[in-house]
Design a protein around this motif. Sequence first.
Motif, PDB file in Angstrom:
ATOM      1  N   LEU A  46       0.830  -1.214   0.000  1.00  0.00           N
ATOM      2  CA  LEU A  46       0.000   0.000   0.000  1.00  0.00           C
ATOM      3  C   LEU A  46       0.861   1.260   0.000  1.00  0.00           C
ATOM      4  O   LEU A  46       0.497   2.273  -0.604  1.00  0.00           O
ATOM      5  N   GLU A  47       2.011   1.190   0.664  1.00  0.00           N
ATOM      6  CA  GLU A  47       2.910   2.350   0.664  1.00  0.00           C
ATOM      7  C   GLU A  47       3.343   2.712  -0.758  1.00  0.00           C
ATOM      8  O   GLU A  47       3.654   3.863  -1.038  1.00  0.00           O
ATOM      9  N   GLN A  48       3.346   1.701  -1.632  1.00  0.00           N
ATOM     10  CA  GLN A  48       3.744   1.941  -3.030  1.00  0.00           C
ATOM     11  C   GLN A  48       2.587   2.461  -3.884  1.00  0.00           C
ATOM     12  O   GLN A  48       2.735   2.655  -5.077  1.00  0.00           O
ATOM     13  N   LEU A  49       1.417   2.635  -3.260  1.00  0.00           N
ATOM     14  CA  LEU A  49       0.245   3.130  -4.006  1.00  0.00           C
ATOM     15  C   LEU A  49      -0.117   4.569  -3.646  1.00  0.00           C
ATOM     16  O   LEU A  49      -1.111   5.108  -4.120  1.00  0.00           O
ATOM     17  N   ILE A  50       0.690   5.179  -2.786  1.00  0.00           N
ATOM     18  CA  ILE A  50       0.370   6.537  -2.326  1.00  0.00           C
ATOM     19  C   ILE A  50       0.557   7.516  -3.486  1.00  0.00           C
ATOM     20  O   ILE A  50       1.580   7.470  -4.176  1.00  0.00           O
ATOM     21  N   PRO A  51      -0.444   8.382  -3.720  1.00  0.00           N
ATOM     22  CA  PRO A  51      -0.288   9.369  -4.789  1.00  0.00           C
ATOM     23  C   PRO A  51       1.000  10.164  -4.534  1.00  0.00           C
ATOM     24  O   PRO A  51       1.293  10.516  -3.404  1.00  0.00           O
ATOM     25  N   LEU A  97     -10.342   4.684  -5.574  1.00  0.00           N
ATOM     26  CA  LEU A  97     -10.605   6.135  -5.658  1.00  0.00           C
ATOM     27  C   LEU A  97      -9.536   6.924  -4.904  1.00  0.00           C
ATOM     28  O   LEU A  97      -9.014   7.923  -5.401  1.00  0.00           O
ATOM     29  N   ALA A  98      -9.218   6.445  -3.708  1.00  0.00           N
ATOM     30  CA  ALA A  98      -8.230   7.161  -2.880  1.00  0.00           C
ATOM     31  C   ALA A  98      -6.876   7.237  -3.588  1.00  0.00           C
ATOM     32  O   ALA A  98      -6.169   8.238  -3.491  1.00  0.00           O
ATOM     33  N   TYR A 110      -0.710   9.085   3.073  1.00  0.00           N
ATOM     34  CA  TYR A 110      -0.262   7.812   3.635  1.00  0.00           C
ATOM     35  C   TYR A 110      -1.411   7.137   4.391  1.00  0.00           C
ATOM     36  O   TYR A 110      -1.774   5.991   4.124  1.00  0.00           O
ATOM     37  N   ASP A 111      -1.991   7.861   5.327  1.00  0.00           N
ATOM     38  CA  ASP A 111      -3.026   7.256   6.165  1.00  0.00           C
ATOM     39  C   ASP A 111      -4.280   6.905   5.381  1.00  0.00           C
ATOM     40  O   ASP A 111      -4.941   5.902   5.668  1.00  0.00           O
TER      41      ASP A 111
END
Length: 415
Positions: A46-51, A97-98, A110-111
Amino acid sequence: MIVYKFGGASVNSADAVRNMAGIISRCTTFPLMVVVSAMGKTTNALEQLIPGVCPTQLRQQRMAALRDYHCAIADELMAGDAALHDDLEALMEALDLATQAPATTYNDDYDSIVSYGELLSTTIISHYLRHCGMDNRWLDVRQLIFTDANHREGHVDWPATTVAVGDLRRQLPRLSVTQGFIAGAPDGTTTTLGREGSDYSAAILSYCLDAESMTIWKDVPGFLNADPKFFPDTIKIDSIPYNEAIELAYYGASVIHPKTVKPLKNKNIPLFIKSFLSPEDEGSAVGPYQGISPETPLYIVRHAQVLISISSKDFSFIAEHNLQTIFGIFSRIGVRINVMQNSALSFSVCIDHNEVLLKQLIEALQTDFHVRYNTGLQLITIRYYTQAIIDHIVAGRPVLLEQRSRNTEQVVVEG
Ligand code: ASP
Ligand code: MG
């Protein structure tokens, strides 16, 4: 009532979830609250999906990998279950979406992304336990644990948390499943408690619910005297005093998150560390003991350390005034000091290597001080040392810093 905490490794596959369900089904004390981390390495993914982190052309591929991983586990556990499918789809859509929202600040983004790991894992697990005949309630921990708005490292709002968990306590379900690591901010957004924070979540809930005990289920037999990845012959510690556990976590023992023990100690709640691979075994207990048992040296190694030596430019002593400036800089940049030592003209500190923070730190210190640093070091802490043990561990490597108290030896050596 008791609390069980399951980490990522204990729920990283369908088999692991079945094993976890087996452990829960054999529990005989109720109410039981189960606190769960994200499955396997989901938080890293998920950390690799942060805009702002994720290159646009990789977003869909990374989303698909995350979806496939969770759907494969869900299918293997309960193929064709419409209710689980719908709940997972809703979460996946919201996450999708996020990840497409315009980047704001790294910590806020991140959160809003990383928190989905625990929402996904607990959704699958709650459905599966019900499927196995273990009726349970899925609780959104963001309505129970509240923090300030300090995203990525939220500070717990104890009064608000105590009230919310107190309300739940009056009608606590016999079995409940909730998320570790995540919490609610005052503005209704999601916060997280820092990496590996699920142990802490379980301790907060145990404290507010006056739990009889808390158990962390791990892939090791208990609290070991050294990290088995680096030491061939480890010894399991059967019982450890609260204070000793707090000290060990401070020195860097990774078996429990550093903030976990304090809330438990404040209410004298015993903490058990047990293996999910051999759940019948004794494990380790942290509680109001006099000393560790069995008595044995304990080894904690911090890798990738940087030793920084700071000296004044004008040969003024490194005393209160200079130390105040130095500590101010560390605190402002947010760098934790793992060990420190001073002499008349110089001050040495050992810190974890983080490229970005190190650069900021050196720049800030250079205004007033001469600064030198070495990277690629290890900080080794030995509790209950003997000289023979120290010699064996150091193994002829040059010692860059050494500090010794009655019980504890700390050395910085080349890695
Ligand atoms: N899932 C989070 C992490 O990997 C929290 C935890 O595992 O305790 O950091
Ligand atoms: Mg984890």
